[in-house]
Design a protein around this motif. Structure first.
Motif, mmCIF file in Angstrom:
data_model
loop_
_atom_site.group_PDB
_atom_site.id
_atom_site.type_symbol
_atom_site.label_atom_id
_atom_site.label_comp_id
_atom_site.label_asym_id
_atom_site.label_seq_id
_atom_site.Cartn_x
_atom_site.Cartn_y
_atom_site.Cartn_z
ATOM 1 N N THR A 116 124.278 -39.661 -73.329
ATOM 2 C CA THR A 116 124.709 -39.114 -72.042
ATOM 3 C C THR A 116 123.561 -38.928 -71.069
ATOM 4 O O THR A 116 123.710 -39.113 -69.857
ATOM 5 N N LEU A 117 122.382 -38.538 -71.575
ATOM 6 C CA LEU A 117 121.252 -38.238 -70.702
ATOM 7 C C LEU A 117 120.808 -39.478 -69.935
ATOM 8 O O LEU A 117 120.676 -40.567 -70.496
ATOM 9 N N ASP A 118 120.534 -39.299 -68.652
ATOM 10 C CA ASP A 118 120.111 -40.375 -67.768
ATOM 11 C C ASP A 118 118.589 -40.508 -67.839
ATOM 12 O O ASP A 118 117.877 -39.572 -67.481
ATOM 13 N N PRO A 119 118.045 -41.653 -68.286
ATOM 14 C CA PRO A 119 116.588 -41.817 -68.350
ATOM 15 C C PRO A 119 115.895 -41.590 -67.012
ATOM 16 O O PRO A 119 114.769 -41.075 -66.970
ATOM 17 N N GLN A 120 116.561 -41.965 -65.916
ATOM 18 C CA GLN A 120 115.961 -41.740 -64.601
ATOM 19 C C GLN A 120 115.861 -40.250 -64.291
ATOM 20 O O GLN A 120 114.882 -39.796 -63.686
ATOM 21 N N ALA A 121 116.863 -39.480 -64.727
ATOM 22 C CA ALA A 121 116.806 -38.031 -64.535
ATOM 23 C C ALA A 121 115.695 -37.421 -65.383
ATOM 24 O O ALA A 121 114.997 -36.500 -64.941
#
Length: 289
Positions: A116-121
């Protein structure tokens, strides 16, 4: 349909919203997902005590074309490690069963959070941490110990770091915040009123706020940036388990990101801190030989 979540998670999260007949199908699948992949449509309908058209409607409500595709997605969910997503601890479970369930659900929740985690975030969060003049980690309740752990990790980066678990201290620090300060607010639900107010107060005074919290929550909306953490807890147990593990793991990810950003020249600093503890420990058996 949210394709970032596997089918078992989707079924579990929508269980309360299904009509009575479709919920029977969902409950049979969640009770034994492995067995469900071996059912024919007639067998599943019989096990759920519904008609075959009801099973087809259930499939369409989850965005799949029919029962064969549903079984394929169930198999993919099981292969991804999500077999224990819906397996709550029962009152008559013995040590073997509840140990296996807790470990299994934690592993599945970590895998879900990773997807779920966004690498860009994550990259933007590391930017905020690297650029901060000082960092305050805030948490209440079960998240308080996570904030303390963050202080233990991040002071190694030669930054002014604190962890605060008292609402009044959190509010006072936010009221005197400045540009360059970073407040990292950790909250499982993101609905604790005091933490949301502190986030607004810190931003009004020019600070940045990074949230580790639930997507779309009041806290997530109040932050400069929020790393959205799914809500995996089994609410029938009434105590925090996997959410705390996920929060700690996300902090490890951020600390690793900072280490890599600092580069090889920063390694001697970290080594010096680690070696400072050598004299506080008994030697190992190998060192005594």
């Amino acid at each position: 349909m949210d394709r970032t979540r596997n089918l078992l998670e989707q079924i579990q999260s929508r269980l309360e919203d299904l009509n009575k007949a479709e919920r029977k199908v969902a409950e049979v699948i969640l009770q034994d997902p492995q067995q469900a992949t071996r059912y024919s449509i007639a067998s599943l309908a019989q096990a759920a005590q519904v008609s075959e058209p009801t099973v087809n409607r259930f499939c369409r409500s989850f965005g799949v074309s029919g029962y064969p595709e549903l079984k394929l997605q169930l198999a993919q969910s099981l292969a991804s490690g999500a077999a224990y997503v819906s397996r709550a601890v029962e009152a008559d479970d013995g040590p073997e069963a509840y140990t296996r369930k807790i470990f299994g659900s934690t592993i599945a929740s970590l895998d879900s959070a990773c997807q779920t985690l966004d690498p860009q975030a994550i990259d933007r969060a590391v930017d905020l941490l690297i650029q901060a003049r000082q960092i305050h980690f805030f948490g209440l309740g079960a998240s308080a110990s996570v904030a303390q752990d963050a202080q233990h990790k991040f002071f190694r980066f030669n930054l002014a770091v604190s962890a605060q678990c008292d609402v009044l201290m959190q509010r006072m620090l936010a009221s005197v915040a400045h540009t360059g300060d970073l407040f990292v607010i950790i909250s499982y639900t993101g609905r604790t009123r005091e933490l949301v107010e502190v986030a607004h107060l810190a931003r009004e005074n020019g600070a940045s706020v990074l949230g580790l919290t639930a997507a779309g929550s009041p806290l997530a909306r109040a932050c400069t940036l929020s790393l959205n953490i799914p809500l995996p807890e089994d609410t029938d147990i009434y105590m925090p388990m996997t959410s705390r593990i996920i929060q700690l793991t996300v902090l490890d990810v951020l600390a690793t990101g900072m280490t890599l950003r600092r580069g090889i020249d920063f390694q001697p600093h970290l080594r010096k801190i680690k070696e400072s503890l050598n004299s506080t420990r008994y030697p190992s058996d190998d060192e005594l030989l």
